[in-house]
Design an enzyme around this catalytic site. Sequence first.
Site, PDB file in Angstrom:
ATOM      1  N   ASN A 110     -15.980   5.881  -5.504  1.00  9.93           N
ATOM      2  CA  ASN A 110     -15.861   4.854  -6.540  1.00  9.93           C
ATOM      3  C   ASN A 110     -16.574   3.576  -6.120  1.00  9.93           C
ATOM      4  OD1 ASN A 110     -14.281   2.302  -7.455  1.00  9.93           O
ATOM      5  ND2 ASN A 110     -13.974   3.831  -9.058  1.00  9.93           N
ATOM      6  N   LYS A 112       0.860  -1.192   0.000  1.00  7.46           N
ATOM      7  CA  LYS A 112       0.000   0.000   0.000  1.00  7.46           C
ATOM      8  C   LYS A 112       0.887   1.230   0.000  1.00  7.46           C
ATOM      9  CE  LYS A 112      -4.472   0.871   0.182  1.00  7.46           C
ATOM     10  NZ  LYS A 112      -5.553  -0.002  -0.350  1.00  7.46           N
ATOM     11  N   SER A 133      -8.013  -5.510 -11.069  1.00  9.19           N
ATOM     12  CA  SER A 133      -6.647  -5.032 -11.308  1.00  9.19           C
ATOM     13  C   SER A 133      -5.773  -6.157 -11.866  1.00  9.19           C
ATOM     14  CB  SER A 133      -6.013  -4.558  -9.997  1.00  9.19           C
ATOM     15  OG  SER A 133      -6.343  -3.225  -9.750  1.00  9.19           O
TER      16      SER A 133
END
Length: 425
Positions: free
Chosen positions: A221, A103, A353
């Site tokens: 989102n 992250k 992803s």
Amino acid sequence: MSSFLQNTNTLIDHAAALVGVDAAMLAALKKPARVIEVGLSVAMDDGTKKTFPAWRVQHSDAVGPFKGGIRFHPDANLDEVSALASLMTWKCSLMGIPFGGAKGAVRVNPRELSRGEVERVSRAYVRAIADAIGPEKDIPAPDVNTDSQIMAWMVDEYSHARGYFVPGAFTGKPIELEGSQGREVATAFGGFVTLREYLKQASDLSLASGDVTVAIQGVGNVGGHLAEMLHQGGFKVVALSDSKGGLYNPDGLNVATLLEEKKTKSNAPLSDMREAADKKITNKELLELDVEVLVPAALEAQITEKNADAVRAIVVVEMANGPITAAGEEALIQKGIEVIPDILANGGGVVGSYFEWVQNLQRFYWEEAEVLEKIDKVVTAAFHGVMRMKKEHDMTWREAAYAKAIARVVRAMELRGRREEGAPL
Ligand code: NAD
């Protein structure tokens, strides 16, 4: 250590005990493989320079390259990034995809910057971590307050450093820069699939009735797309909120109109929308509504031991990362409320992803229906794997999800001979 990181480590302790892991392995599971901490010196529009603290935490690459989003937030800190990196490891493991966890974050309030300043922060961040990332090493993506435009600047900066265009270095890119169809809705779609599968097995009658009521905290989102999908899928979305507060209508909100208006008003607060008269609620009130499904889709630590008693939903689906603290979950479970954990419910995002990255490596692109069908298969399989584990061992959803996730990483580390804490590759 922050309570969020402590919570995350407690989850690992607990699941490792269920799986049967020794002390050395347990220490290795908690320790990030690499922590990068930098100050980004960025030119402001007025000619001054400002320094923004920034981090990239690479937690584990036991089952594949590091993978995880980048957030821009004024409260970002190393503990939070470390906890989120660890969550990514468990999420990717649970989804069965060949990625580890990472992250990144920059401590910045992008709302206080011009678009040009945000671009310079984004590019400075990539320059600071360029050697540690790449399609085979660590693939960042968007997270809170970062979007496909920011990924476009970042992939451009990374490609500039390499001397050629490297789309596989970032995911969540615009379609025109080899982003994937379906990636933008992937997280929400994974949540939709998870809830669909959950309802198929739910024994509670009000969940089986068809007219299931839902309250969603956060319409970014994740929460925004999920609200639209649930609305279209026949659910009754009765409450939505953003950072300024929310709207409630027991007969169901007109989700499409509300979100369209929010978009055309440059993301103005929901409470400023035309439909808002007489329906305003606070974020606190939204969490306490009498609904069947509650979806925290904003930030971490929204349900704690302080407010869990007031939650009235039958099931809470964690679409944000870490929105329920350990003590908060304990209180919910005591009340008979089920919790579908983040690493399962929002795993569709990283699966999207993954498919973007696969397409980038092949330079061969799929239509949206094909991407969503593939995400559906992966998330459905993960859900049923967790459900089997839960039933066999009489666990909570979270215990079962973590036990499965940790078992896969432990097995990979054992096979690779990486048993000691911090062992080099
Ligand atoms: P976003 O920035 O697009 O949206 C965040 C939303 O939360 C906004 O509507 C904002 O107004 C609202 N919000 C912010 N502070 C709030 C508060 N205090 N109370 C109520 N609402 C508040 O972010 P996003 O990409 O939708 O991410 C939301 C969560 O989902 C985060 O926890 C993120 O880590 C997680 N997540 C995102 C993805 C992804 O693909 N974007 C994938 C997995 C998990």
